[in-house]
Design an enzyme around this catalytic site. Structure first.
Site, mmCIF file in Angstrom:
data_model
loop_
_atom_site.group_PDB
_atom_site.id
_atom_site.type_symbol
_atom_site.label_atom_id
_atom_site.label_comp_id
_atom_site.label_asym_id
_atom_site.label_seq_id
_atom_site.Cartn_x
_atom_site.Cartn_y
_atom_site.Cartn_z
ATOM 1 N N LYS A 108 0.842 -1.201 0.000
ATOM 2 C CA LYS A 108 0.000 0.000 0.000
ATOM 3 C C LYS A 108 0.878 1.253 0.000
ATOM 4 O O LYS A 108 2.015 1.197 0.484
ATOM 5 C CB LYS A 108 -0.826 0.034 1.292
ATOM 6 C CG LYS A 108 -2.003 -0.910 1.328
ATOM 7 C CD LYS A 108 -2.800 -0.715 2.614
ATOM 8 C CE LYS A 108 -3.984 -1.661 2.664
ATOM 9 N NZ LYS A 108 -4.988 -1.405 1.634
ATOM 10 N N ARG A 139 -10.577 -11.203 1.674
ATOM 11 C CA ARG A 139 -11.434 -12.218 1.057
ATOM 12 C C ARG A 139 -10.783 -13.598 1.096
ATOM 13 O O ARG A 139 -11.466 -14.605 1.058
ATOM 14 C CB ARG A 139 -11.777 -11.786 -0.379
ATOM 15 C CG ARG A 139 -10.596 -11.589 -1.259
ATOM 16 C CD ARG A 139 -10.920 -10.789 -2.526
ATOM 17 N NE ARG A 139 -11.062 -9.351 -2.263
ATOM 18 C CZ ARG A 139 -11.404 -8.447 -3.175
ATOM 19 N NH1 ARG A 139 -11.671 -8.828 -4.415
ATOM 20 N NH2 ARG A 139 -11.499 -7.173 -2.857
HETATM 21 N N1 BES Z 1 -8.188 -3.448 4.236
HETATM 22 C C1 BES Z 1 -8.330 -3.038 2.900
HETATM 23 C C2 BES Z 1 -9.617 -2.264 2.651
HETATM 24 C C3 BES Z 1 -9.654 -0.874 3.189
HETATM 25 C C4 BES Z 1 -9.015 0.155 2.540
HETATM 26 C C5 BES Z 1 -10.426 -0.598 4.284
HETATM 27 C C6 BES Z 1 -9.121 1.441 3.025
HETATM 28 C C7 BES Z 1 -10.532 0.682 4.760
HETATM 29 C C8 BES Z 1 -9.878 1.705 4.125
HETATM 30 C C9 BES Z 1 -8.361 -4.245 1.962
HETATM 31 O O1 BES Z 1 -7.628 -5.343 2.357
HETATM 32 C C10 BES Z 1 -7.814 -3.786 0.655
HETATM 33 O O2 BES Z 1 -6.697 -3.395 0.626
HETATM 34 N N2 BES Z 1 -8.635 -3.834 -0.367
HETATM 35 C C11 BES Z 1 -8.257 -3.396 -1.651
HETATM 36 C C12 BES Z 1 -8.837 -4.363 -2.644
HETATM 37 C C13 BES Z 1 -8.307 -4.196 -4.030
HETATM 38 C C14 BES Z 1 -6.847 -4.547 -4.098
HETATM 39 C C15 BES Z 1 -9.122 -5.086 -4.931
HETATM 40 C C16 BES Z 1 -8.825 -1.997 -1.867
HETATM 41 O O3 BES Z 1 -9.911 -1.714 -1.385
HETATM 42 O O4 BES Z 1 -8.147 -1.196 -2.486
HETATM 43 ZN ZN ZN Z 2 -5.596 -5.248 1.777
#
Ligand code: BES
Ligand code: ZN
Ligand code: ZN
Length: 497
Positions: free
Chosen positions: A268, A342
């Site tokens: 990230k 997921r």
């Molecule tokens: N934990 C995150 C989702 C998240 C992001 C929650 C920001 C709260 C605030 C999750 O694991 C994630 O990173 N999801 C990705 C999915 C994508 C790679 C398909 C996302 O939401 O960008």
């Molecule tokens: Zn994630």
């Protein structure tokens, strides 16, 4: 906070006076026991329109000869429902200053048990701070807030038991918040499991089972293992059973418990990455709900499963391009290691089938896309059963925790199952509808009854709490940090049939 109830008129410490909009004087019923100096001061404030009693507004009176007071607005009388009373109660605690002291007397007369209970509930919920990591001078420490609620003669027993329930549920909300707020160097998968284990000891009717890393590998929990193997803090699954020996189908809750989400190899960006300590909010919701139920003596059977892992980049981390095999036997092509929630849930949902549950609800801080769709105002809610989805939506409305219906469409399922080399893919084809594709992915891992190949899929709902588990500035029950959302929704759903 200690809350007691009595019909007497004497005032301990600061008087808390709830008022409707348009009040021009202290109601007659509240005059008994009120010092004349304080009464005339309040009457002057009201008559001159200096306190309009708008919902959640407060005004402090300190230094009066007649004692200290806090006026609190309930808003318009016609609109003053349970939510208004709960918010007013919370506003008292949010605006209480040291000078008010810790003894409070909230005065009601002619009010129903429900509204007084809701007012106490708001006070209980809002009485929370997370300061375990702050040094504090002994002199600065305040004693516990002691609230007395004055009600009408004959209401005390019923009100006391209503407040006892609210206090138990609030402690479940606070447990969820504590777990969420805990820094990730101290809140890792095994720490969560240890806490659950220790917690269960106080109840005869609660059992906690921990499936550790080696056991998870052996069992074939490929989703949980793939996410957690990149971290020195190994993953685990924690199973909570309340009244587990009872027969029959029961509710089953599943929680995403990523104790820190760096994104893994699909790292990230740095900004706000610290907030990814809240990525175990789903598991905290589930643990908090079990505490709410156990501490209030819920007699029904309830099972919960939390999928705990830390998502780290390392030489042992999974890669984009990997194909993993989950507990269900289905394979997943990993296209982005940041879509890890997921993966752990795929094993948790499949495992849930072993308990032949009445229904499964999962909680997860799953997608940024859900926050784009609903902001911090509502949780995204998907289900394979329209009536069930409506029931959850209504349970949320009943406790003022909004869960908004979202679509579970065949097109999204198709998108998530058209990998060239595996049964499913963990990323949609494009970036649109990311919260919906995630839900459609999860559906692939919800088992049919008794795992029968052509059987009916177990009733299931998915709640994406990415926008509501923290950062929800309009949540009146919360000052900052983790919100503990949906412990109350689940308590309501499970205990109201
Ligand atoms: N934990 C995150 C989702 C998240 C992001 C929650 C920001 C709260 C605030 C999750 O694991 C994630 O990173 N999801 C990705 C999915 C994508 C790679 C398909 C996302 O939401 O960008
Ligand atoms: Zn994630
Ligand atoms: Zn995550």
């Amino acid at each position: 906070m200690k809350v007691s109830v009595s019909p007497g008129h004497n005032i301990n410490g600061t008087l808390i006076l709830p008022l409707f909009e348009g009040s021009e004087e202290v109601p007659d019923s509240h005059e008994v026991g009120l010092h004349t100096a304080l009464k005339s001061q309040i009457n002057r404030i009201l008559l001159e329109g200096d306190f309009k009693a708008k919902l959640k507004s407060t005004m402090s009176i300190i230094g009066s000869e007649g004692g200290k007071a806090m006026l609190v607005g309930l808003g318009k009388e016609d609109d003053a429902d349970l939510h208004a009373y709960r918010k007013a109660g919370a506003a008292v605690i949010a605006n209480r200053k040291k000078a008010h002291g810790t003894d409070l007397t909230a005065r009601f007369s002619g009010a129903s048990i429900e509204v007084m209970g809701a007012f106490a509930e708001g006070m209980l919920l809002r009485d929370y701070s997370y300061d375990h990591y702050k040094q504090q001078d002994e002199d600065d420490k305040e004693s516990e807030i002691d609230v007395r609620i004055t009600c009408d003669e004959g209401q005390e027993d019923e009100l006391s038991s209503a407040i006892r329930i609210h206090a138990g549920v609030a402690s479940g909300v606070h447990l969820s918040r504590d777990l969420g707020n805990c820094p990730p160097n101290d809140m890792y998968p095994e720490a969560f499991a240890d806490q659950a284990w220790e917690w269960a000891k106080q109840y005869d009717d609660v059992e906690v089972t921990i499936i550790n890393y080696e056991q998870a590998v052996k069992a074939g929990m490929g989703g949980l293992v793939a996410v957690g193997m990149g971290s020195a803090r190994k993953p685990c699954m924690v199973i909570f059973e309340l009244n587990g020996k009872k027969s029959g189908r029961c509710p089953l809750l599943v929680g995403k418990g990523i104790t820190f989400d760096t994104g893994g190899i699909s790292l990230k960006p740095g900004a706000n990455m610290d907030e990814m300590k809240y990525d175990m909010g789903g598991s905290a919701t589930v643990f908090g709900t079990m505490h709410a139920l156990a501490s209030t003596g819920h007699k029904g059977k309830v099972v919960a499963i939390t999928c705990m892992a830390e998502n780290m980049p390392s030489s042992n981390a999974q890669r984009p391009g990997d194909v993993i095999k989950t507990l269900s036997g289905k394979t997943i092509e990993i296209l982005n290691t940041d879509a890890e929630g997921r993966l752990v849930l795929s094993d948790g949902l499949w495992k849930a089938g072993e308990f032949d549950p009445e229904y499964i609800i999962d909680f997860a801080t799953l997608t940024g896309a859900c926050v784009v769709a609903l902001g911090h105002e509502a949780t995204g809610l998907w289900s394979n059963d329209d009536d069930f989805r409506t029931r959850i939506h209504e349970a949320g409305n009943a406790v003022d925790e909004l869960a908004w219906p979202m679509p579970l469409l065949p097109a999204f399922e198709k998108e998530m199952t058209d990998s060239k080399i595996a049964d499913t893919r963990n990323l949609g084809a494009g970036r649109w509808g990311g919260a919906n594709t995630a839900a459609a992915f999860l559906k692939q891992f919800v088992p049919n009854r008794n795992y029968e190949k052509d059987g009916e899929q177990i009733t299931w709902a998915h709640m994406d709490i990415a926008g509501t588990y923290w950062g929800a500035k309009t949540n009146s029950m919360v000052g900052n940090g983790a919100t503990g959302i949906h412990v109350r929704t689940m308590y309501h759903l499970i205990t109201n049939g």
